[in-house]
Design a protein around this motif. Structure first.
Motif, PDB file in Angstrom:
ATOM      1  N   ILE A  97       7.978  11.380  -1.895  1.00  0.00           N
ATOM      2  CA  ILE A  97       8.658  11.179  -3.180  1.00  0.00           C
ATOM      3  C   ILE A  97       8.593  12.451  -4.018  1.00  0.00           C
ATOM      4  CG2 ILE A  97       8.580   9.916  -5.377  1.00  0.00           C
ATOM      5  CD1 ILE A  97       7.677   7.463  -3.817  1.00  0.00           C
ATOM      6  N   GLU A  98       7.417  13.076  -4.020  1.00  0.00           N
ATOM      7  CA  GLU A  98       7.243  14.310  -4.788  1.00  0.00           C
ATOM      8  C   GLU A  98       8.179  15.396  -4.271  1.00  0.00           C
ATOM      9  OE1 GLU A  98       3.439  17.042  -5.640  1.00  0.00           O
ATOM     10  OE2 GLU A  98       3.054  14.897  -5.824  1.00  0.00           O
ATOM     11  N   GLN A  99       8.282  15.495  -2.954  1.00  0.00           N
ATOM     12  CA  GLN A  99       9.157  16.496  -2.335  1.00  0.00           C
ATOM     13  C   GLN A  99      10.621  16.208  -2.644  1.00  0.00           C
ATOM     14  OE1 GLN A  99       8.827  16.694   1.941  1.00  0.00           O
ATOM     15  NE2 GLN A  99      10.761  17.784   2.145  1.00  0.00           N
ATOM     16  N   ALA A 100      11.019  14.938  -2.550  1.00  0.00           N
ATOM     17  CA  ALA A 100      12.420  14.559  -2.764  1.00  0.00           C
ATOM     18  C   ALA A 100      12.845  14.776  -4.214  1.00  0.00           C
ATOM     19  CB  ALA A 100      12.630  13.101  -2.375  1.00  0.00           C
ATOM     20  N   CYS A 101      11.919  14.608  -5.140  1.00  0.00           N
ATOM     21  CA  CYS A 101      12.258  14.716  -6.568  1.00  0.00           C
ATOM     22  C   CYS A 101      12.056  16.121  -7.124  1.00  0.00           C
ATOM     23  CB  CYS A 101      11.414  13.721  -7.375  1.00  0.00           C
ATOM     24  SG  CYS A 101      11.758  11.998  -6.986  1.00  0.00           S
ATOM     25  N   ASP A 102      11.584  17.037  -6.309  1.00  0.00           N
ATOM     26  CA  ASP A 102      11.384  18.418  -6.746  1.00  0.00           C
ATOM     27  C   ASP A 102      12.730  19.145  -6.737  1.00  0.00           C
ATOM     28  OD1 ASP A 102      10.698  21.007  -7.227  1.00  0.00           O
ATOM     29  OD2 ASP A 102       9.300  21.204  -5.554  1.00  0.00           O
ATOM     30  N   PRO A 103      13.231  19.588  -7.892  1.00  0.00           N
ATOM     31  CA  PRO A 103      14.542  20.253  -7.944  1.00  0.00           C
ATOM     32  C   PRO A 103      14.590  21.547  -7.153  1.00  0.00           C
ATOM     33  CG  PRO A 103      13.408  20.456 -10.054  1.00  0.00           C
ATOM     34  CD  PRO A 103      12.612  19.494  -9.225  1.00  0.00           C
ATOM     35  N   ALA A 104      13.429  22.148  -6.869  1.00  0.00           N
ATOM     36  CA  ALA A 104      13.407  23.394  -6.107  1.00  0.00           C
ATOM     37  C   ALA A 104      13.624  23.159  -4.614  1.00  0.00           C
ATOM     38  CB  ALA A 104      12.072  24.115  -6.309  1.00  0.00           C
ATOM     39  N   GLN A 105      13.438  21.907  -4.172  1.00  0.00           N
ATOM     40  CA  GLN A 105      13.574  21.600  -2.745  1.00  0.00           C
ATOM     41  C   GLN A 105      15.041  21.382  -2.386  1.00  0.00           C
ATOM     42  OE1 GLN A 105      11.108  21.431  -0.490  1.00  0.00           O
ATOM     43  NE2 GLN A 105       9.366  21.673  -1.830  1.00  0.00           N
ATOM     44  N   PRO A 111      12.201   9.312  16.769  1.00  0.00           N
ATOM     45  CA  PRO A 111      11.991   7.919  17.160  1.00  0.00           C
ATOM     46  C   PRO A 111      10.547   7.460  16.988  1.00  0.00           C
ATOM     47  CG  PRO A 111      13.272   9.076  18.818  1.00  0.00           C
ATOM     48  CD  PRO A 111      12.734  10.110  17.870  1.00  0.00           C
ATOM     49  N   ASP A 112       9.584   8.433  17.037  1.00  0.00           N
ATOM     50  CA  ASP A 112       8.174   8.075  16.947  1.00  0.00           C
ATOM     51  C   ASP A 112       7.645   8.041  15.523  1.00  0.00           C
ATOM     52  OD1 ASP A 112       7.738   7.668  19.572  1.00  0.00           O
ATOM     53  OD2 ASP A 112       6.865   9.632  20.000  1.00  0.00           O
ATOM     54  N   PHE A 113       8.436   8.559  14.554  1.00  0.00           N
ATOM     55  CA  PHE A 113       7.844   8.783  13.240  1.00  0.00           C
ATOM     56  C   PHE A 113       7.419   7.497  12.548  1.00  0.00           C
ATOM     57  CE2 PHE A 113       7.777   9.772   8.693  1.00  0.00           C
ATOM     58  CZ  PHE A 113       6.806  10.750   8.734  1.00  0.00           C
ATOM     59  N   ALA A 114       8.245   6.444  12.636  1.00  0.00           N
ATOM     60  CA  ALA A 114       7.866   5.173  12.021  1.00  0.00           C
ATOM     61  C   ALA A 114       6.595   4.643  12.661  1.00  0.00           C
ATOM     62  CB  ALA A 114       8.990   4.147  12.171  1.00  0.00           C
ATOM     63  N   GLY A 115       6.484   4.796  13.977  1.00  0.00           N
ATOM     64  CA  GLY A 115       5.310   4.306  14.689  1.00  0.00           C
ATOM     65  C   GLY A 115       4.056   5.072  14.342  1.00  0.00           C
ATOM     66  N   ILE A 116       4.175   6.390  14.231  1.00  0.00           N
ATOM     67  CA  ILE A 116       2.970   7.167  13.909  1.00  0.00           C
ATOM     68  C   ILE A 116       2.492   6.844  12.501  1.00  0.00           C
ATOM     69  CG2 ILE A 116       4.182   9.222  13.063  1.00  0.00           C
ATOM     70  CD1 ILE A 116       1.976  10.897  14.086  1.00  0.00           C
ATOM     71  N   ARG A 117       3.443   6.535  11.600  1.00  0.00           N
ATOM     72  CA  ARG A 117       3.043   6.208  10.245  1.00  0.00           C
ATOM     73  C   ARG A 117       2.249   4.901  10.239  1.00  0.00           C
ATOM     74  NH1 ARG A 117       7.814   6.980   6.270  1.00  0.00           N
ATOM     75  NH2 ARG A 117       8.045   4.724   6.354  1.00  0.00           N
ATOM     76  N   GLU A 118       2.667   3.934  11.084  1.00  0.00           N
ATOM     77  CA  GLU A 118       1.938   2.669  11.181  1.00  0.00           C
ATOM     78  C   GLU A 118       0.530   2.918  11.703  1.00  0.00           C
ATOM     79  OE1 GLU A 118       2.834  -0.329  10.366  1.00  0.00           O
ATOM     80  OE2 GLU A 118       4.920   0.039   9.808  1.00  0.00           O
ATOM     81  N   ASN A 119       0.410   3.773  12.742  1.00  0.00           N
ATOM     82  CA  ASN A 119      -0.870   3.948  13.427  1.00  0.00           C
ATOM     83  C   ASN A 119      -1.813   4.918  12.730  1.00  0.00           C
ATOM     84  OD1 ASN A 119      -0.126   2.215  15.472  1.00  0.00           O
ATOM     85  ND2 ASN A 119       0.798   3.832  16.699  1.00  0.00           N
ATOM     86  N   MET A 120      -1.240   5.901  12.013  1.00  0.00           N
ATOM     87  CA  MET A 120      -2.076   6.995  11.534  1.00  0.00           C
ATOM     88  C   MET A 120      -2.193   7.114  10.025  1.00  0.00           C
ATOM     89  SD  MET A 120      -1.360  10.165  14.079  1.00  0.00           S
ATOM     90  CE  MET A 120      -2.548  11.117  13.152  1.00  0.00           C
ATOM     91  N   ASN A 121      -1.486   6.295   9.258  1.00  0.00           N
ATOM     92  CA  ASN A 121      -1.482   6.485   7.816  1.00  0.00           C
ATOM     93  C   ASN A 121      -2.879   6.508   7.209  1.00  0.00           C
ATOM     94  OD1 ASN A 121       1.068   7.008   7.064  1.00  0.00           O
ATOM     95  ND2 ASN A 121       1.637   4.923   6.568  1.00  0.00           N
ATOM     96  N   LYS A 122      -3.695   5.529   7.577  1.00  0.00           N
ATOM     97  CA  LYS A 122      -5.033   5.446   6.984  1.00  0.00           C
ATOM     98  C   LYS A 122      -5.876   6.649   7.376  1.00  0.00           C
ATOM     99  CE  LYS A 122      -5.100   0.409   6.726  1.00  0.00           C
ATOM    100  NZ  LYS A 122      -5.730  -0.846   7.196  1.00  0.00           N
ATOM    101  N   VAL A 170       0.858  -1.196   0.000  1.00  0.00           N
ATOM    102  CA  VAL A 170       0.000   0.000   0.000  1.00  0.00           C
ATOM    103  C   VAL A 170       0.895   1.248   0.000  1.00  0.00           C
ATOM    104  CG1 VAL A 170      -1.743   1.329   1.229  1.00  0.00           C
ATOM    105  CG2 VAL A 170      -1.850  -1.164   1.269  1.00  0.00           C
ATOM    106  N   TRP A 171       0.736   2.074  -1.031  1.00  0.00           N
ATOM    107  CA  TRP A 171       1.431   3.366  -1.091  1.00  0.00           C
ATOM    108  C   TRP A 171       0.442   4.422  -0.608  1.00  0.00           C
ATOM    109  CZ3 TRP A 171       6.445   4.414  -2.421  1.00  0.00           C
ATOM    110  CH2 TRP A 171       7.180   3.350  -2.970  1.00  0.00           C
ATOM    111  N   ASP A 172       0.688   4.969   0.604  1.00  0.00           N
ATOM    112  CA  ASP A 172      -0.228   5.980   1.128  1.00  0.00           C
ATOM    113  C   ASP A 172       0.209   7.373   0.688  1.00  0.00           C
ATOM    114  OD1 ASP A 172       1.554   7.199   3.280  1.00  0.00           O
ATOM    115  OD2 ASP A 172       1.587   5.085   3.830  1.00  0.00           O
ATOM    116  N   SER A 173      -0.646   8.357   0.958  1.00  0.00           N
ATOM    117  CA  SER A 173      -0.392   9.720   0.485  1.00  0.00           C
ATOM    118  C   SER A 173       0.834  10.346   1.149  1.00  0.00           C
ATOM    119  CB  SER A 173      -1.621  10.600   0.731  1.00  0.00           C
ATOM    120  OG  SER A 173      -1.925  10.645   2.110  1.00  0.00           O
ATOM    121  N   VAL A 174       1.133   9.948   2.396  1.00  0.00           N
ATOM    122  CA  VAL A 174       2.296  10.494   3.090  1.00  0.00           C
ATOM    123  C   VAL A 174       3.574  10.137   2.336  1.00  0.00           C
ATOM    124  CG1 VAL A 174       3.598  10.521   5.254  1.00  0.00           C
ATOM    125  CG2 VAL A 174       1.116  10.279   5.309  1.00  0.00           C
ATOM    126  N   VAL A 175       3.694   8.884   1.936  1.00  0.00           N
ATOM    127  CA  VAL A 175       4.896   8.410   1.242  1.00  0.00           C
ATOM    128  C   VAL A 175       4.968   9.002  -0.163  1.00  0.00           C
ATOM    129  CG1 VAL A 175       6.143   6.366   0.471  1.00  0.00           C
ATOM    130  CG2 VAL A 175       4.851   6.280   2.590  1.00  0.00           C
TER     131      VAL A 175
END
Length: 353
Positions: free
Chosen positions: A125-133, A318-329, A116-121
């Motif tokens: 990708i969009e942010q990382a590939c933006d040359p202006a960032q 340290p919490d970011f991976a966990g919040i993504r598991e719990n809150m992505n949907k 599952v590719w959620d909107s956060v991820v």
């Protein structure tokens, strides 16, 4: 980061192929990866071989493996990313189910597959590939004999160089040794600025120190620029801003970025929004404590009705991976999108997701 290929189905399953082009891209990749993902990348494997005579030897071979991700290790200082997991595709050198650790390399593509590719991820990708960032704020945090040259990117704070020179104390009747050492120190910092700061991208260079070190350095910098006819420094003189800091250590960057004069100067840069998010939180915590909360997300997962009322969410690393598991949907389906911030540490910059 360069996006080579993207194949995501209607059910949000699929894969993307990316090429990390600079150190910061490893940080983005770290935030893309989750346990259970499939990662395919080039790696080095130590292989044992047996000759016709029965002698056993070993050699290191480059091969491409596909791993089911189990452990993700990111070194923020070196910007190195290691991913450990089990091999899930038959390979000439590695058996199915065998463990291996891939260290992702710059300018080598990798393929990441998710169920599952959620909107956060996808936003990441969009942010990382933006040359202006890119890093549009640089800083030199210094004191006598110590200088930290830092780039402030939209995603993290990168220490590009640390200059250390022993400065002898002034002696009664003689300051020659002290002055010579100080000049060597300023020259080393000047060369570091020219080597590590891209003036085509950087909009502002903060020079911070306690006392008069910053003023003396700026005076030396532009005298040398005139003497050496260094056009790149002379043409970008307006980008330099002198500010006070309590020390020359990297943690002083936080107080520098919170300075109102600096905030006004950085109003058109990407770092300004991150600084304001944390400042607004502290202000609200003092003035309207009923509207600001902090604590462990993992101990108390949020409900969907809570998320609808969020305006900003600051998450410790340290919490970011966990919040993504719990809150992505919840986060992905939320009608009113909240601003999600990842705070790396109280003394460093923070990251927008």
């Amino acid at each position: 980061m360069k996006l080579v290929h993207k194949d995501i189905e209607k059910d949000n399953a699929g894969q993307v192929t990316l090429i990390p082009e600079e150190a910061e891209d490893m940080w983005h990749t770290y935030n893309l990866l989750q346990v259970g993902d499939s990662l395919r990348a080039s790696t080095i494997r130590k292989v044992q071989t047996e000759s016709s005579t029965g002698s056993v030897g070993s050699s290191r071979v480059r091969t491409t493996l596909t791993l089911c991700v189990e452990t993700i290790d990111f070194d923020s200082q070196a910007c190195q990313l290691r991913v450990k997991g089990t091999n899930i595709q038959e390979n000439q050198y590695v058996k199915m189910g065998a463990y291996h650790t891939i260290e992702l390399e710059l300018n080598r593509n990798f393929t990441l597959a998710k169920k599952v590719w959620d909107s956060v991820v996808l936003d990441r990708i969009e942010q990382a590939c933006d040359p202006a960032q890119k890093a549009d704020v640089a800083a030199v945090v210094m004191q006598e004999g110590l200088a930290n040259l830092v780039l402030v990117t939209p995603a993290m704070t990168l220490l590009r160089a640390k200059v250390e020179v022993t400065i002898p104390r002034k002696r009664k009747g003689s300051c020659a040794q002290h002055d010579k050492a100080l000049e060597r120190f300023y020259e080393a910092v000047m060369q570091g600025i020219l080597r590590h700061f891209n003036f085509d991208v950087v909009k502002c260079i903060l020079v911070a120190s306690p006392g008069f070190v910053k003023d003396q350095f700026i005076s030396y910098l532009f005298k040398e620029a005139v003497r050496q006819d260094c056009k790149i420094l002379l043409e970008n003189r307006s980008k330099f801003m002198v500010v006070h800091s309590s020390s020359g250590h990297k943690y002083s960057l936080k107080e520098v970025l919170c300075d109102p004069a600096v905030t006004a100067r950085l109003s058109d840069t990407k770092a300004a929004g991150e600084v304001k998010a944390l400042e607004d939180f502290y202000k609200m915590l003092q003035q309207e404590p009923d509207r600001a909360f902090y604590g462990s997300i993992l101990c108390s997962p949020f409900k969907s009705e809570d998320v609808q009322n969020f305006h900003n969410l600051l998450v410790g690393l340290p919490d970011f991976a966990g919040i993504r598991e719990n809150m992505n949907k919840i986060y992905s389906s939320s009608r009113n999108r909240i601003a999600l911030h990842n705070v790396k540490s109280p003394n460093e910059m923070f990251v927008t997701h």
